[in-house]
Scaffold this motif. Structure first.
Motif, PDB file in Angstrom:
ATOM      1  N   ILE A  70       6.339   8.355   5.796  1.00 33.39           N
ATOM      2  CA  ILE A  70       7.437   8.698   6.198  1.00 33.39           C
ATOM      3  C   ILE A  70       8.275   9.301   5.201  1.00 33.39           C
ATOM      4  CG2 ILE A  70       8.679   6.520   5.883  1.00 33.39           C
ATOM      5  CD1 ILE A  70      10.206   6.838   8.270  1.00 33.39           C
ATOM      6  N   GLU A  71       8.036   8.806   3.941  1.00 36.27           N
ATOM      7  CA  GLU A  71       8.677   9.504   2.826  1.00 36.27           C
ATOM      8  C   GLU A  71       7.814  10.568   2.325  1.00 36.27           C
ATOM      9  OE1 GLU A  71      10.555   6.648  -0.036  1.00 36.27           O
ATOM     10  OE2 GLU A  71       9.155   5.292   0.843  1.00 36.27           O
ATOM     11  N   GLY A  72       6.750  10.874   2.771  1.00 35.37           N
ATOM     12  CA  GLY A  72       6.313  12.310   2.673  1.00 35.37           C
ATOM     13  C   GLY A  72       5.133  12.059   1.480  1.00 35.37           C
ATOM     14  N   ASP A  73       5.255  12.889   0.351  1.00 38.11           N
ATOM     15  CA  ASP A  73       4.378  13.279  -0.640  1.00 38.11           C
ATOM     16  C   ASP A  73       4.918  12.107  -1.938  1.00 38.11           C
ATOM     17  OD1 ASP A  73       2.977  15.161   0.361  1.00 38.11           O
ATOM     18  OD2 ASP A  73       4.067  16.906  -0.773  1.00 38.11           O
ATOM     19  N   ALA A  74       5.896  11.506  -1.465  1.00 36.76           N
ATOM     20  CA  ALA A  74       6.212  10.435  -2.429  1.00 36.76           C
ATOM     21  C   ALA A  74       5.379   9.225  -2.427  1.00 36.76           C
ATOM     22  CB  ALA A  74       7.725  10.142  -2.346  1.00 36.76           C
ATOM     23  N   LYS A  75       4.734   9.068  -1.313  1.00 38.89           N
ATOM     24  CA  LYS A  75       3.830   7.934  -0.952  1.00 38.89           C
ATOM     25  C   LYS A  75       2.383   8.365  -0.724  1.00 38.89           C
ATOM     26  CE  LYS A  75       6.924   4.685  -1.543  1.00 38.89           C
ATOM     27  NZ  LYS A  75       7.563   3.893  -0.421  1.00 38.89           N
ATOM     28  N   ALA A  76       1.480   7.186  -0.842  1.00 37.06           N
ATOM     29  CA  ALA A  76       0.250   7.538  -0.625  1.00 37.06           C
ATOM     30  C   ALA A  76      -0.334   8.122   0.582  1.00 37.06           C
ATOM     31  CB  ALA A  76      -0.802   6.352  -1.060  1.00 37.06           C
ATOM     32  N   VAL A  77      -1.324   8.719   1.034  1.00 41.33           N
ATOM     33  CA  VAL A  77      -1.760   8.956   2.155  1.00 41.33           C
ATOM     34  C   VAL A  77      -2.079   8.042   3.235  1.00 41.33           C
ATOM     35  CG1 VAL A  77      -3.831  10.432   3.477  1.00 41.33           C
ATOM     36  CG2 VAL A  77      -2.839  11.331   1.354  1.00 41.33           C
ATOM     37  N   PRO A  78      -1.691   7.784   4.313  1.00 42.83           N
ATOM     38  CA  PRO A  78      -2.452   6.709   5.115  1.00 42.83           C
ATOM     39  C   PRO A  78      -3.732   6.144   5.177  1.00 42.83           C
ATOM     40  CG  PRO A  78      -0.438   7.940   6.367  1.00 42.83           C
ATOM     41  CD  PRO A  78      -0.940   8.931   5.082  1.00 42.83           C
ATOM     42  N   VAL A  79      -3.796   5.034   5.226  1.00 39.66           N
ATOM     43  CA  VAL A  79      -5.328   4.570   5.206  1.00 39.66           C
ATOM     44  C   VAL A  79      -6.033   4.897   6.467  1.00 39.66           C
ATOM     45  CG1 VAL A  79      -6.566   2.517   5.114  1.00 39.66           C
ATOM     46  CG2 VAL A  79      -4.551   2.386   4.001  1.00 39.66           C
ATOM     47  N   THR A 237       2.293 -12.407   5.787  1.00 35.46           N
ATOM     48  CA  THR A 237       3.165 -13.138   5.042  1.00 35.46           C
ATOM     49  C   THR A 237       2.615 -13.488   3.401  1.00 35.46           C
ATOM     50  OG1 THR A 237       2.814 -15.390   5.639  1.00 35.46           O
ATOM     51  CG2 THR A 237       4.283 -14.208   7.086  1.00 35.46           C
ATOM     52  N   LYS A 238       3.662 -13.374   2.655  1.00 40.87           N
ATOM     53  CA  LYS A 238       3.530 -13.779   1.436  1.00 40.87           C
ATOM     54  C   LYS A 238       4.718 -14.389   0.945  1.00 40.87           C
ATOM     55  CE  LYS A 238       2.449 -11.729  -3.180  1.00 40.87           C
ATOM     56  NZ  LYS A 238       2.148 -10.239  -4.006  1.00 40.87           N
ATOM     57  N   ASN A 239       4.443 -15.394   0.542  1.00 39.82           N
ATOM     58  CA  ASN A 239       5.581 -16.376  -0.222  1.00 39.82           C
ATOM     59  C   ASN A 239       6.581 -16.765   1.000  1.00 39.82           C
ATOM     60  OD1 ASN A 239       4.556 -16.454  -2.940  1.00 39.82           O
ATOM     61  ND2 ASN A 239       5.775 -14.564  -3.192  1.00 39.82           N
ATOM     62  N   ASN A 240       6.127 -16.685   2.218  1.00 38.85           N
ATOM     63  CA  ASN A 240       6.812 -17.014   3.453  1.00 38.85           C
ATOM     64  C   ASN A 240       7.761 -15.984   3.846  1.00 38.85           C
ATOM     65  OD1 ASN A 240       5.871 -19.792   3.689  1.00 38.85           O
ATOM     66  ND2 ASN A 240       7.401 -20.374   2.102  1.00 38.85           N
ATOM     67  N   LYS A 241       7.533 -14.685   3.442  1.00 39.57           N
ATOM     68  CA  LYS A 241       8.054 -13.498   3.810  1.00 39.57           C
ATOM     69  C   LYS A 241       6.993 -12.337   4.362  1.00 39.57           C
ATOM     70  CE  LYS A 241      11.999 -14.044   0.993  1.00 39.57           C
ATOM     71  NZ  LYS A 241      12.834 -13.065  -0.206  1.00 39.57           N
ATOM     72  N   LEU A 242       7.574 -11.695   5.308  1.00 36.55           N
ATOM     73  CA  LEU A 242       6.523 -10.681   6.030  1.00 36.55           C
ATOM     74  C   LEU A 242       6.286  -9.550   4.969  1.00 36.55           C
ATOM     75  CD1 LEU A 242       7.988 -10.279   9.435  1.00 36.55           C
ATOM     76  CD2 LEU A 242       5.737 -11.135   9.226  1.00 36.55           C
ATOM     77  N   MET A 243       5.212  -9.129   4.928  1.00 30.25           N
ATOM     78  CA  MET A 243       4.731  -7.988   4.180  1.00 30.25           C
ATOM     79  C   MET A 243       5.403  -6.861   4.642  1.00 30.25           C
ATOM     80  SD  MET A 243       2.960  -9.302   1.435  1.00 30.25           S
ATOM     81  CE  MET A 243       1.739  -7.642   1.010  1.00 30.25           C
ATOM     82  N   PRO A 244       5.876  -5.790   3.898  1.00 26.61           N
ATOM     83  CA  PRO A 244       6.318  -4.613   4.693  1.00 26.61           C
ATOM     84  C   PRO A 244       5.425  -3.874   5.459  1.00 26.61           C
ATOM     85  CG  PRO A 244       6.178  -4.415   2.399  1.00 26.61           C
ATOM     86  CD  PRO A 244       5.904  -5.803   2.554  1.00 26.61           C
ATOM     87  N   GLU A 245       5.889  -3.279   6.597  1.00 24.88           N
ATOM     88  CA  GLU A 245       4.933  -2.549   7.308  1.00 24.88           C
ATOM     89  C   GLU A 245       4.926  -1.036   6.672  1.00 24.88           C
ATOM     90  OE1 GLU A 245       9.014  -1.358   8.984  1.00 24.88           O
ATOM     91  OE2 GLU A 245       8.144  -3.154   7.901  1.00 24.88           O
ATOM     92  N   ASP A 246       3.935  -0.343   7.019  1.00 23.97           N
ATOM     93  CA  ASP A 246       3.770   0.942   6.785  1.00 23.97           C
ATOM     94  C   ASP A 246       4.178   1.920   8.120  1.00 23.97           C
ATOM     95  OD1 ASP A 246       2.291   1.150   4.393  1.00 23.97           O
ATOM     96  OD2 ASP A 246       0.766   0.351   5.444  1.00 23.97           O
ATOM     97  N   ASN A 247       4.855   2.914   7.573  1.00 24.54           N
ATOM     98  CA  ASN A 247       5.653   4.009   8.511  1.00 24.54           C
ATOM     99  C   ASN A 247       4.758   5.301   8.137  1.00 24.54           C
ATOM    100  OD1 ASN A 247       8.264   2.267   9.823  1.00 24.54           O
ATOM    101  ND2 ASN A 247       8.053   1.966   7.668  1.00 24.54           N
ATOM    102  N   TRP A 248       4.037   5.685   9.442  1.00 17.41           N
ATOM    103  CA  TRP A 248       3.007   6.676   9.352  1.00 17.41           C
ATOM    104  C   TRP A 248       3.741   7.635  10.394  1.00 17.41           C
ATOM    105  CZ3 TRP A 248      -1.812   3.532   9.139  1.00 17.41           C
ATOM    106  CH2 TRP A 248      -1.964   2.847   8.128  1.00 17.41           C
ATOM    107  N   VAL A 249       4.023   8.986  10.035  1.00 14.11           N
ATOM    108  CA  VAL A 249       4.682   9.961  10.869  1.00 14.11           C
ATOM    109  C   VAL A 249       4.104  11.413  10.813  1.00 14.11           C
ATOM    110  CG1 VAL A 249       7.018   8.742  10.467  1.00 14.11           C
ATOM    111  CG2 VAL A 249       6.459  11.026   9.230  1.00 14.11           C
ATOM    112  N   TRP A 250       4.457  11.925  12.028  1.00 18.33           N
ATOM    113  CA  TRP A 250       3.912  13.435  12.061  1.00 18.33           C
ATOM    114  C   TRP A 250       4.782  14.249  11.019  1.00 18.33           C
ATOM    115  CZ3 TRP A 250       6.277  17.467  15.460  1.00 18.33           C
ATOM    116  CH2 TRP A 250       5.249  18.580  15.398  1.00 18.33           C
TER     117      TRP A 250
END
Length: 366
Positions: A70-79, A237-250
């Motif tokens: 969702i952040e475009g080129d600022a982040k890695a290509v989706p798996v 989860t990690k340390n009792n908190k949900l790991m953040p989700e990935d948001n992949w968009v067109w």
């Protein structure tokens, strides 16, 4: 209890949907990727809504580009790869999405529950050029639907109207693999949908497109890391908190917030897939007016009031093409700079776009 549960769900929706807004110039600069464009071809061939694309009509429809973060080129290509095809006829918009996935899982079965607590696929549709409202449809691998209408984006005080349903919506999911079975490796899951144009029509406006019409549209895939508990999938989860989700968009937004319809892609209704899809006439002026809006927000964070002129806005040289003689920029502010209207005239395309500090905008064609 039912009312309490409803309001709790909406509260979760507002929180998790991402109310992030741009807070610095680097984020605004990251929001400059050109929106994707797709020419949706008209068909008169039958399409069975079964989650598969094995009809002749789908073989003629081109794929979109692969989804990006969702952040475009600022982040890695989706798996995993995600792509979409679209078609239309006189009554429906057809959407087919395929999501590469080695572990297809999902447990939510109640309509209008918060679907993206499972991995899901989301459709955002804005069929009218000037009204702010738009539609959202979410679906998980069990074909459970969440659908809502937004009178305006959250950042402008919009509220999700959860009671709205897409009447006569047809949808189906196909899993190439085994749902909720961690003992095998799946290939993908796909969603096929027929959205009736009449269900997107308001009391005063018809959402039935004509050849050459443009809609704003985008797609999002919410992807969670998972873990197994007693043989069942769950969000990691990690340390009792949900790991953040990935948001992949067109079409990338640039920040983690889908509710920027001005940053969505363009859907053009055509009769042949060979038609090249150009940007609509209003694109240059709209892009400029929204960039001024984003810079005004940053200016107010620092100065507690809005700028009275373009040259007061930090970063305007990079985000606005000041050398163009066919675009004329003006800001009209009130006496204390507590509010403003920005106007961009496009002399080449003979139109004017206005936008105020509340997000109200107009496009006037000569």
């Amino acid at each position: 209890m039912w009312l309490l549960g409803l309001f709790s769900s909406i509260s979760i929706l507002l929180t998790v949907s991402g109310l992030h807004a741009q807070t610095n110039l680097a984020q605004v600069e990251n929001m400059q990727a050109s929106p994707r464009r797709y020419g949706v071809m008209k068909t008169n061939m039958p399409i069975a809504i079964d989650g598969k694309d094995d009809e002749k009509a789908w073989a003629l429809a081109p794929w979109t580009e692969a989804f990006v973060d969702i952040e475009g080129d600022a982040k890695a290509v989706p798996v995993y790869t995600t792509k979409v095809k679209m078609l239309w006829d006189d009554t429906h918009l057809f959407i087919y999405a395929r999501m590469e996935e080695p572990h297809v899982w999902g447990y939510l079965t109640k309509r209008d529950t918060i679907i993206y607590h499972d991995n899901d696929f989301e459709i955002f549709i804005k069929p009218f050029e000037q009204p702010s409202f738009y539609y959202e449809i979410e679906v998980n691998p069990l074909n459970t639907i969440l659908d809502l209408v937004m009178p305006k984006p959250y950042r402008f005080g919009g509220d999700a109207l959860m009671h709205w349903d897409v009447k006569n919506l047809k949808s189906a999911v196909h899993v190439e693999g085994t749902l909720n079975d961690p003992d095998d490796t799946d290939q993908y899951w796909s969603i096929e949908m027929a959205i009736p144009f009449n269900s997107l029509t308001t009391f005063s406006r018809k959402a039935i497109p004509k050849l050459g019409d443009y809609w704003r549209i985008n797609f999002s895939r919410v992807q969670w890391q998972h873990e197994l508990n007693d043989g069942a999938y769950s969000r990691k989860t990690k340390n009792n908190k949900l790991m953040p989700e990935d948001n992949w968009v067109w079409s990338p937004i640039g920040i983690i917030n889908m509710h920027y319809p001005e940053r969505w892609g363009y859907l053009k209704f055509i009769d042949s897939s060979d038609t090249e899809v150009a940007f609509p006439r209003s694109y240059d002026a709209e892009k400029a007016v929204w960039n001024i809006f984003y810079l005004q927000q940053l200016y107010k964070q620092e100065h507690k009031h809005f700028a009275a002129g373009i040259t007061e806005l930090k970063g305007y040289q990079r985000l606005l093409d000041m050398d163009r003689t066919d675009l004329i920029y003006e800001i009209f502010s009130n006496r204390r700079e507590a509010g403003y209207v920005v106007e961009v005239k496009d002399l080449k395309h003979r139109l004017t776009v206005t936008l105020d500090n509340f997000g109200h905008y107009t496009i006037n064609y000569e």
